[in-house]
Enzyme design. Structure first.
Site, PDB file in Angstrom:
ATOM      1  N   SER A  95       0.830  -1.109   0.101  1.00  0.00           N
ATOM      2  CA  SER A  95      -0.006   0.091  -0.031  1.00  0.00           C
ATOM      3  C   SER A  95       0.858   1.089   0.171  1.00  0.00           C
ATOM      4  CB  SER A  95      -1.133  -0.022   1.064  1.00  0.00           C
ATOM      5  OG  SER A  95      -1.967  -1.130   1.222  1.00  0.00           O
ATOM      6  N   ARG A 152       1.194   7.543   5.881  1.00  0.00           N
ATOM      7  CA  ARG A 152       0.495   6.759   6.482  1.00  0.00           C
ATOM      8  C   ARG A 152      -0.934   7.516   6.852  1.00  0.00           C
ATOM      9  NH1 ARG A 152       1.429   2.467   9.717  1.00  0.00           N
ATOM     10  NH2 ARG A 152       3.421   2.424   9.499  1.00  0.00           N
ATOM     11  N   HIS A 154      -2.789   6.503   3.706  1.00  0.00           N
ATOM     12  CA  HIS A 154      -3.247   4.977   3.773  1.00  0.00           C
ATOM     13  C   HIS A 154      -4.101   5.055   4.854  1.00  0.00           C
ATOM     14  CE1 HIS A 154      -2.389   1.035   5.866  1.00  0.00           C
ATOM     15  NE2 HIS A 154      -2.321   0.720   4.358  1.00  0.00           N
TER      16      HIS A 154
END
Length: 226
Positions: free
Chosen positions: A22, A45, A48
């Site tokens: 990812s 992040r 994500h």
């Protein structure tokens, strides 16, 4: 000694592979960006966590933010003070425990609710004031993802009461004072901060940012021990 993160990784190889894939997709699709090598893992992040590439651009950092957050974690025992329980629930206890850290939130305390009613303020305001009275804010990592009034009150405490958190992760979401509260935080020069400009934000983003900082702290810790 291995320099590969273990505490702040997913617990299975399958989970690690999915997360790493990812991140690779995000890196490829994001392309060029303005963030430093230390800032980008935090923004990545956050992307994500929400599959929203707008955080590449909406996220702003005080120049000392990443270093201050990592240093606070490496000191050990640094509290995380949150505006809502959702942040405390979302943060990984094993990852926090590795650095001797614990979470605190006061928004549902009976005395906080009573004081908010008495003064006709929000619970979030009174929760920040209680955290200050208890001495929890100085040296803490403060995460605000839900309540703009909590961030506005924290800025007031910084400016008028001399409160000095180690880092403020200010990402309240909403339509009333959310954008303004983050702009206000970004005007503070003597306390490091990470903010999301505009209306977007939320507890999930705070959790993602703190987890990214924990990962950076573990990498620093392992590099120092190698």
């Amino acid at each position: 000694m291995s320099t590969v993160n273990t505490v702040t990784e997913q617990l299975t190889r399958a989970g690690q592979a999915i997360e790493h894939d990812s991140f690779a997709i995000i890196d490829a699709e994001a392309g060029a960006h303005r963030y430093t090598p230390e800032q980008w893992p935090i923004v990545r992040r956050m992307i994500h966590a929400n599959a929203d590439f707008e955080f590449n651009g909406l996220t702003d950092f005080h120049p000392d933010a990443v270093e201050a957050g990592v240093a606070a974690m490496l000191r050990g025992g640094t509290p995380v003070v949150a505006d809502v329980e959702m942040i405390c629930s979302g943060l990984s206890r094993p990852r926090l425990a590795h650095f001797g850290m614990a979470t605190h939130q006061f928004i549902s305390d009976a005395d906080v609710i009573a004081q908010a009613r008495a003064e006709d303020t929000t619970r979030a305001v009174q929760a920040m004031r209680k955290a200050h009275r208890l001495g929890r804010l100085d040296g803490a990592i403060v995460g605000i993802g839900n309540a703009p009034t909590a961030l506005i009150e924290l800025v007031r405490l910084i400016r008028t009461e001399g409160v000095r958190p180690a880092l403020v992760v200010g990402m309240p979401v909403g339509f009333v004072s959310a954008a303004e509260s983050k702009d206000l935080m970004a005007e503070v020069g003597d306390v490091p901060w990470i903010v999301i400009r505009g209306r977007k934000g939320g507890s999930t983003l705070v959790v993602a940012a703190v987890h990214a900082l924990l990962s950076l702290a573990e990498a620093r810790q392992k590099a120092s021990a190698a």
